[in-house]
Write a protein that holds these residues in place. Sequence first.
Motif, short mmCIF file in Angstrom:
data_model
loop_
_atom_site.label_atom_id
_atom_site.label_comp_id
_atom_site.label_asym_id
_atom_site.label_seq_id
_atom_site.Cartn_x
_atom_site.Cartn_y
_atom_site.Cartn_z
N TYR B 121 0.83 -1.20 0.00
CA TYR B 121 0.00 0.00 0.00
C TYR B 121 0.87 1.25 0.00
O TYR B 121 0.52 2.27 -0.57
N ASN B 146 1.12 5.88 -7.31
CA ASN B 146 -0.15 5.98 -6.59
C ASN B 146 -1.35 5.89 -7.53
O ASN B 146 -2.42 5.46 -7.13
N ASP B 147 -1.16 6.34 -8.79
CA ASP B 147 -2.26 6.22 -9.75
C ASP B 147 -2.46 4.77 -10.16
O ASP B 147 -3.56 4.31 -10.44
N SER B 150 -3.86 1.14 -6.66
CA SER B 150 -4.89 1.55 -5.71
C SER B 150 -4.84 0.61 -4.51
O SER B 150 -4.07 -0.35 -4.49
N THR B 152 -7.07 -1.53 -3.69
CA THR B 152 -7.49 -2.87 -4.11
C THR B 152 -6.34 -3.59 -4.81
O THR B 152 -6.07 -4.76 -4.54
N THR B 153 -5.65 -2.88 -5.72
CA THR B 153 -4.53 -3.52 -6.42
C THR B 153 -3.45 -3.93 -5.42
O THR B 153 -2.91 -5.04 -5.50
#
Lengths: 258, 320
Positions: B121, B146-147, B150, B152-153
């Motif tokens: 994260y 950061n783009d 996410s 979830t990723t």
Amino acid sequence: MTVSGDHPMVKAEAVRKRFGSNEVLKGIDLEVQRGEVMCVIGPSGSGKSTVLRCINHLEKINSGRLSVDGQLVGYEQRGDKLHECTDREVAKMRSQIGMVFQHFNLFPHMTVLGNIIEAPTRVKGQSKDQAVAKAKQLLEQVGLDGREDMYPRQLSGGQQQRVAIARALAMEPKLMLFDEPTSALDPELVGDVLDVMRDLAKSGMTMFVVTHEMGFAREVGDKLVFMDDGVVVEAGTPRDVITNPQHDRTKSFLSKVL
Amino acid sequence: MSAQGEAIEAAEIKAIPVRHPGRWVSVAVIGVLVAMLIHSFVAQPHYRWGLIRQYIFTGPILHGVALTLELTFLAMLVGIVGGVLLAVMRLSPNPVVSTASWVYIWLFRGTPVLVQILLWYNISYLFPTISLGIPFGPEFVTWQTNDLISGTTAGVLALGLNEAAYMAEIVRAGILSVDEGQFEAASALGMKQSLIMRRIVLPQAMRVIVPPTGNETISMLKTTSLVSTIAVSELLQHTQAIINVNYATVPLFLMASIWYLAMTSVLTVGQFYIERYFGRGSSRSGPAATLPERLWRAIRYNRPPPGALAMQRRDQSGGL
Ligand SMILES: Nc1ncnc2c1ncn2[C@@H]1O[C@H](COP(=O)(O)OP(=O)(O)OP(=O)(O)O)[C@@H](O)[C@H]1O
Ligand SMILES: [Mg+2]
């Protein structure tokens, strides 16, 4: 790459094979002519299976020369240097040599038909219809027509071994190797398998058979080789070797198996 | 054969069955415990069943369930594909390749998955941008980390890459369980390594691989709740959001448990059918029976279902 008939199907010259420091083949010389049936006998651990496995490069030899149909096994001679064959080249060579194992080694998760058509369709690129038609014909040849949808485990040992022979034949090999094909079978099942092999010999297939079936060797074999401790002790026609052995080791072995 | 022998054979045996007092005692104990539990469910007002019923099928909770399932599916996908790759690498004759696999497994198995989730994260701290290009050379495209990653990723990556380490060992055990003769027979037919792996070895290894993979999937379903720590709105995160508003902690966690239990139940049934598929050809008697089939046979023929035999034996020898 000549494919004329003037060289033997299998030719071994001074072939040696070591496992670690244990030399298992100590200079083997052999020749099997096209259409010939060669039987190999010998005590356990004498290196019979190893010879067979070297012929289709399941084992690499350490020295000597071994060729099948005029082509070196696992190597290619370019100029005065030997080059190792690629996996693809080795696979191609193996696809022309059938092998039958003592413990059948059928693919248990595939049906009889699946076992037989697997290599023709995926290695040789035959169409499924073509492979299935050929498989059915082969099953008839080995006396198992109508069993194509059964799984290996539902068959007796003798039936499994005959499927294994059909599976090898489906690749239309020019040479068939048999490693004690009947020694894992109950005595009453041996006959069916030997019958199939006898028919195959009659049809002109070149065969290299490791066996303890002396009756089969005498009747079907063109040549008989006795191996002991990694060397060929005696070779000749089955009748000569069996009825008139020259070496003491051959005599003592024959007295135990006959 | 003597006349007496025939007489003995003709009459069906009518013996007095052995009594099992231990069984009755255990049934009584379990019965009392179940009754107490049910009584508590009904009489104890703090369960607040009404509240559970009110929330269990609401939009946010259903979204949470859907995301939990999605996370489980994607993480297991990464885990299984990665696991097969790592297992094949681990069995490779090339020592560098097999060591690389070993190090990966050592690293990912040896650190807590929660830590891995938090690291993924915060990966932008280490790698602010991600680029496609030639290593140590020019870069063609560049993204802000950061783009790209996410919550979830990050969750899927962390859970999946961690899972791959465990799956690798499971797949490796499966591959090693396949008889070497299978490999030789396939090689002798001229099949190439990759084809043998795909068509001959892995399908047979599946019999060994599937049961622990089922366990892993069920475990993964519950482990996804850890990504609630990085603000991914899966089931637990949504549940906690509701709790933050109405403070009904226990009833809502119970509600979440009901959902987890329902999802794992479905997975368990799925596992049975997958196992049955990959077990084909492995026994002479045909495919395994489903649980309802087994129970039906047990009732119909008054016999314990096959799986119950082992338990029954233990019961007989141990008394209670
Ligand atoms: N992969 C291997 N690694 C090490 N040693 C091996 C290997 N394969 C065979 N050997 C050894 O080579 C020797 C010959 O084995 P081989 O299987 O060729 O004998 P065989 O004549 O076929 O015997 P049998 O009649 O029992 O099948 C044995 O001593 C065996 O232990
Ligand atoms: Mg042998």
